[in-house]
Enzyme design. Structure first.
Site, PDB file in Angstrom:
ATOM      1  CG  LEU A 128      -1.861   1.160   1.416  1.00 38.85           C
ATOM      2  CD1 LEU A 128      -2.863   1.262   0.266  1.00 38.85           C
ATOM      3  CD2 LEU A 128      -2.633   1.043   2.743  1.00 38.85           C
ATOM      4  CB  SER A 129       3.619   2.401   2.275  1.00 38.95           C
ATOM      5  OG  SER A 129       2.924   2.091   3.442  1.00 38.95           O
ATOM      6  CD  GLU A 130       1.579   4.865  -4.243  1.00 38.18           C
ATOM      7  OE1 GLU A 130       1.659   6.080  -4.536  1.00 38.18           O
ATOM      8  OE2 GLU A 130       0.802   4.077  -4.809  1.00 38.18           O
ATOM      9  CD  GLU A 363       0.533  -3.863  10.885  1.00 33.57           C
ATOM     10  OE1 GLU A 363      -0.669  -3.927  11.102  1.00 33.57           O
ATOM     11  OE2 GLU A 363       1.177  -4.749  10.299  1.00 33.57           O
ATOM     12  CB  THR A 365       2.968   6.926  13.125  1.00 31.91           C
ATOM     13  OG1 THR A 365       1.912   7.877  12.919  1.00 31.91           O
ATOM     14  CG2 THR A 365       3.697   6.685  11.816  1.00 31.91           C
TER      15      THR A 365
HETATM   16  C1  FAD Z   1      10.050  -1.895   8.390  1.00 27.28           C
HETATM   17  C2  FAD Z   1       8.779  -1.389   7.780  1.00 27.28           C
HETATM   18  C3  FAD Z   1       7.857  -2.288   7.267  1.00 27.28           C
HETATM   19  C4  FAD Z   1       6.692  -1.838   6.646  1.00 27.28           C
HETATM   20  N1  FAD Z   1       5.841  -2.731   6.042  1.00 27.28           N
HETATM   21  C5  FAD Z   1       4.853  -2.268   5.240  1.00 27.28           C
HETATM   22  C6  FAD Z   1       4.090  -3.168   4.426  1.00 27.28           C
HETATM   23  O1  FAD Z   1       4.259  -4.382   4.475  1.00 27.28           O
HETATM   24  N2  FAD Z   1       3.158  -2.645   3.577  1.00 27.28           N
HETATM   25  C7  FAD Z   1       2.918  -1.301   3.488  1.00 27.28           C
HETATM   26  O2  FAD Z   1       2.066  -0.917   2.707  1.00 27.28           O
HETATM   27  N3  FAD Z   1       3.610  -0.420   4.268  1.00 27.28           N
HETATM   28  C8  FAD Z   1       4.583  -0.876   5.122  1.00 27.28           C
HETATM   29  N4  FAD Z   1       5.320   0.017   5.872  1.00 27.28           N
HETATM   30  C9  FAD Z   1       5.040   1.457   5.753  1.00 27.28           C
HETATM   31  C10 FAD Z   1       4.467   2.042   7.011  1.00 27.28           C
HETATM   32  O3  FAD Z   1       3.122   1.670   7.143  1.00 27.28           O
HETATM   33  C11 FAD Z   1       4.681   3.559   6.966  1.00 27.28           C
HETATM   34  O4  FAD Z   1       6.077   3.783   7.119  1.00 27.28           O
HETATM   35  C12 FAD Z   1       3.900   4.293   8.034  1.00 27.28           C
HETATM   36  O5  FAD Z   1       2.525   4.224   7.779  1.00 27.28           O
HETATM   37  C13 FAD Z   1       4.320   5.764   8.122  1.00 27.28           C
HETATM   38  O6  FAD Z   1       4.316   6.353   6.873  1.00 27.28           O
HETATM   39  P1  FAD Z   1       5.591   7.205   6.373  1.00 27.28           P
HETATM   40  O7  FAD Z   1       6.793   6.381   6.605  1.00 27.28           O
HETATM   41  O8  FAD Z   1       5.314   7.657   4.993  1.00 27.28           O
HETATM   42  O9  FAD Z   1       5.655   8.435   7.330  1.00 27.28           O
HETATM   43  P2  FAD Z   1       4.798   9.773   7.170  1.00 27.28           P
HETATM   44  O10 FAD Z   1       3.374   9.430   6.949  1.00 27.28           O
HETATM   45  O11 FAD Z   1       5.461  10.650   6.175  1.00 27.28           O
HETATM   46  O12 FAD Z   1       4.948  10.401   8.604  1.00 27.28           O
HETATM   47  C14 FAD Z   1       6.117  11.139   9.003  1.00 27.28           C
HETATM   48  C15 FAD Z   1       5.819  11.682  10.392  1.00 27.28           C
HETATM   49  O13 FAD Z   1       4.702  12.588  10.340  1.00 27.28           O
HETATM   50  C16 FAD Z   1       3.672  12.143  11.200  1.00 27.28           C
HETATM   51  N5  FAD Z   1       2.387  12.398  10.584  1.00 27.28           N
HETATM   52  C17 FAD Z   1       1.967  12.054   9.351  1.00 27.28           C
HETATM   53  N6  FAD Z   1       0.723  12.457   9.148  1.00 27.28           N
HETATM   54  C18 FAD Z   1       0.301  13.055  10.278  1.00 27.28           C
HETATM   55  C19 FAD Z   1      -0.896  13.657  10.708  1.00 27.28           C
HETATM   56  N7  FAD Z   1      -1.959  13.731   9.901  1.00 27.28           N
HETATM   57  N8  FAD Z   1      -0.949  14.168  11.960  1.00 27.28           N
HETATM   58  C20 FAD Z   1       0.123  14.116  12.770  1.00 27.28           C
HETATM   59  N9  FAD Z   1       1.292  13.553  12.426  1.00 27.28           N
HETATM   60  C21 FAD Z   1       1.390  13.026  11.203  1.00 27.28           C
HETATM   61  C22 FAD Z   1       3.908  10.635  11.376  1.00 27.28           C
HETATM   62  O14 FAD Z   1       3.329  10.147  12.550  1.00 27.28           O
HETATM   63  C23 FAD Z   1       5.425  10.607  11.397  1.00 27.28           C
HETATM   64  O15 FAD Z   1       5.882  10.956  12.666  1.00 27.28           O
HETATM   65  C24 FAD Z   1       6.434  -0.430   6.575  1.00 27.28           C
HETATM   66  C25 FAD Z   1       7.342   0.470   7.147  1.00 27.28           C
HETATM   67  C26 FAD Z   1       8.498   0.014   7.729  1.00 27.28           C
HETATM   68  C27 FAD Z   1       9.477   1.022   8.288  1.00 27.28           C
END
Ligand code: FAD
Length: 388
Positions: A128-130, A363, A365
């Site tokens: 899902l994530s991009e 899953e 943050t």
């Molecule tokens: C080891 C690992 C495994 C993973 N496995 C999967 C997987 O199998 N499939 C998949 O699809 N994804 C996966 N992910 C992705 C993961 O779900 C995302 O990293 C996570 O949802 C956070 O997104 P981001 O990294 O883009 O951070 P961002 O969304 O860019 O967030 C950056 C910071 O801003 C904060 N933030 C963002 N939006 C808001 C808001 N509206 N209000 C307040 N604070 C905010 C966040 O809490 C964080 O502190 C994985 C990530 C990791 C590191």
């Protein structure tokens, strides 16, 4: 109100605890050594062997319906099992399971994707994530365009667990840009042979997720999972199932680590006394215990709601936020109690320290869980003081 486990739950808990002690904990030294030398902690074949041994004891398909050969033990039992398994850092899970959303497969897809995944012949990943959309999952940009009886996928996914190992992915792409992220996204089942590539992302943990690249990957219409434009709900269903499970794992890890700290503090002498005699150490032990117990009840409450068929999304967010915070606090204290030894790779404490840091990120943050909890309260979906 009855806080006791049933006899059956106690029996399962004890059986898994014994399995972990007998079969998994003896492998821990080897796992640490292998990882230190940049090899996988444990080979896949060895995991398979252990899974088959567990199958003989009835531990196969913990959440898999009986019609697919599973034990279908239900959410509370799964929670209890997760807590027990997490007491070891040996990367093991019972076999016979598949991602919850694969049960949306039609009959043909079941044969091709669901059943081989349950049997361990195929491996999936959830994409899902991009690069531009993590927390803001409704903002994904990967595009799927219709061409004859195929969809053509273009875009990139990031941080995909098992993305480098999987032989098919459940990938989410925009099929109707006008409807946007919530109503215009579809989930596709895409075999690696259809043309997507992956590359490993090194992380501070002992394993890494992957980036997936799609360049004009042609996917037959029959590979749509569920309904066209129904992908966002599937994505949320997948994520929702993991949240309270993370809280359960947090309990298991923290319990084991706290046990280690208690033992160490009784034997480590400083200034003529075991450090366990010092209030500074006792408070770290007491605070950790209290926090673990709190997470246990929050996690089991979310599991109980699922067992009762209730909407447990709010309780899952509460348990996940609390569990991820708790386990990071506890591991930090356990490392502190062990002093310099806690910082070495002789012990698993520094490994846990790196591993559990992730639990505050994936899953959903910490901040996203807070956002969900506050939104539910502010909109009146959940009322303060009306848990029961
Ligand atoms: C080891 C690992 C495994 C993973 N496995 C999967 C997987 O199998 N499939 C998949 O699809 N994804 C996966 N992910 C992705 C993961 O779900 C995302 O990293 C996570 O949802 C956070 O997104 P981001 O990294 O883009 O951070 P961002 O969304 O860019 O967030 C950056 C910071 O801003 C904060 N933030 C963002 N939006 C808001 C808001 N509206 N209000 C307040 N604070 C905010 C966040 O809490 C964080 O502190 C994985 C990530 C990791 C590191």
């Amino acid at each position: 109100m009855d806080f006791r486990l049933t006899d059956e739950q106690k029996m399962v808990q004890q059986t898994v605890r014994d399995f972990v002690k007998r079969e998994l904990m003896p492998l821990e030294g080897e796992v640490l050594l292998n990882e230190r030398e940049n090899r996988p902690g444990i080979e896949r074949a060895q995991i398979r062997e252990l899974q088959l041994k567990a199958k003989e004891m009835g531990f196969w398909g913990i959440n898999t319906p009986e019609e697919y050969g599973g034990a279908n033990l239900g959410p509370i039992m799964s929670g209890i099992i997760s807590m027990e398994l997490a007491r070891t850092f040996v990367p093991f899970a019972f076999g016979g399971s598949a991602d919850n959303i694969l049960y949306h497969c039609n009959e043909e897809q079941k044969q091709q994707y669901l059943l081989p995944t349950i049997n361990g012949e195929r491996r999936s990943c959830f994409a899902l994530s991009e690069p531009g959309a993590g927390s803001d999952a409704a903002n994904i940009k990967m595009r799927a365009r219709k061409d004859g009886d195929c969809w053509v996928l273009n875009g990139e996914k990031i941080f995909i667990t098992n993305g480098n190992e999987a032989d098919f992915t459940m990938v989410f792409a925009v099929t109707d840009p006008e409807k946007g992220g919530h109503g215009g996204v579809t989930c596709f089942l895409v075999d690696r042979e259809m043309g997507w590539r992956s590359s490993y992302i090194p992380t501070m943990g002992e394993w890494g997720p992957a980036s997936l690249y799609f360049e004009d990957v042609r996917v037959p219409e029959k590979n749509i999972l569920g309904k066209i434009n129904g992908g966002f709900n599937l994505g949320m269903q997948w994520i929702g199932a993991g949240r309270w499970a993370i809280a359960c794992r947090a309990v298991g890890v923290a319990e084991r680590a706290l046990d280690m700290a208690i033992e160490y503090s009784k034997h480590r002498i400083s200034m003529g006394q075991p450090i366990a005699e010092r209030q500074a150490i006792q408070w770290m032990i007491a605070d950790s215990y209290v926090e673990i117990e709190a997470t246990r009840w929050l996690a089991l409450y979310a599991a109980w709601q699922a067992e009762e068929g209730q909407d447990n999304r709010h309780a899952s967010s509460v348990a996940k936020l609390n569990g991820a915070t708790m386990v990071n606090h506890v591991i930090d204290r356990v490392l502190q109690v062990h002093g310099g030894m806690g910082y070495t790779k002789e012990l698993p404490v520094e490994r846990w320290y790196r591993e559990v840091r992730l639990w505050r990120i994936f899953e959903g943050t910490d901040e996203i869980q807070r956002y969900i909890i506050a939104r539910n309260l502010l909109r009146g979906h959940v009322k303060v003081g009306e848990t029961f």
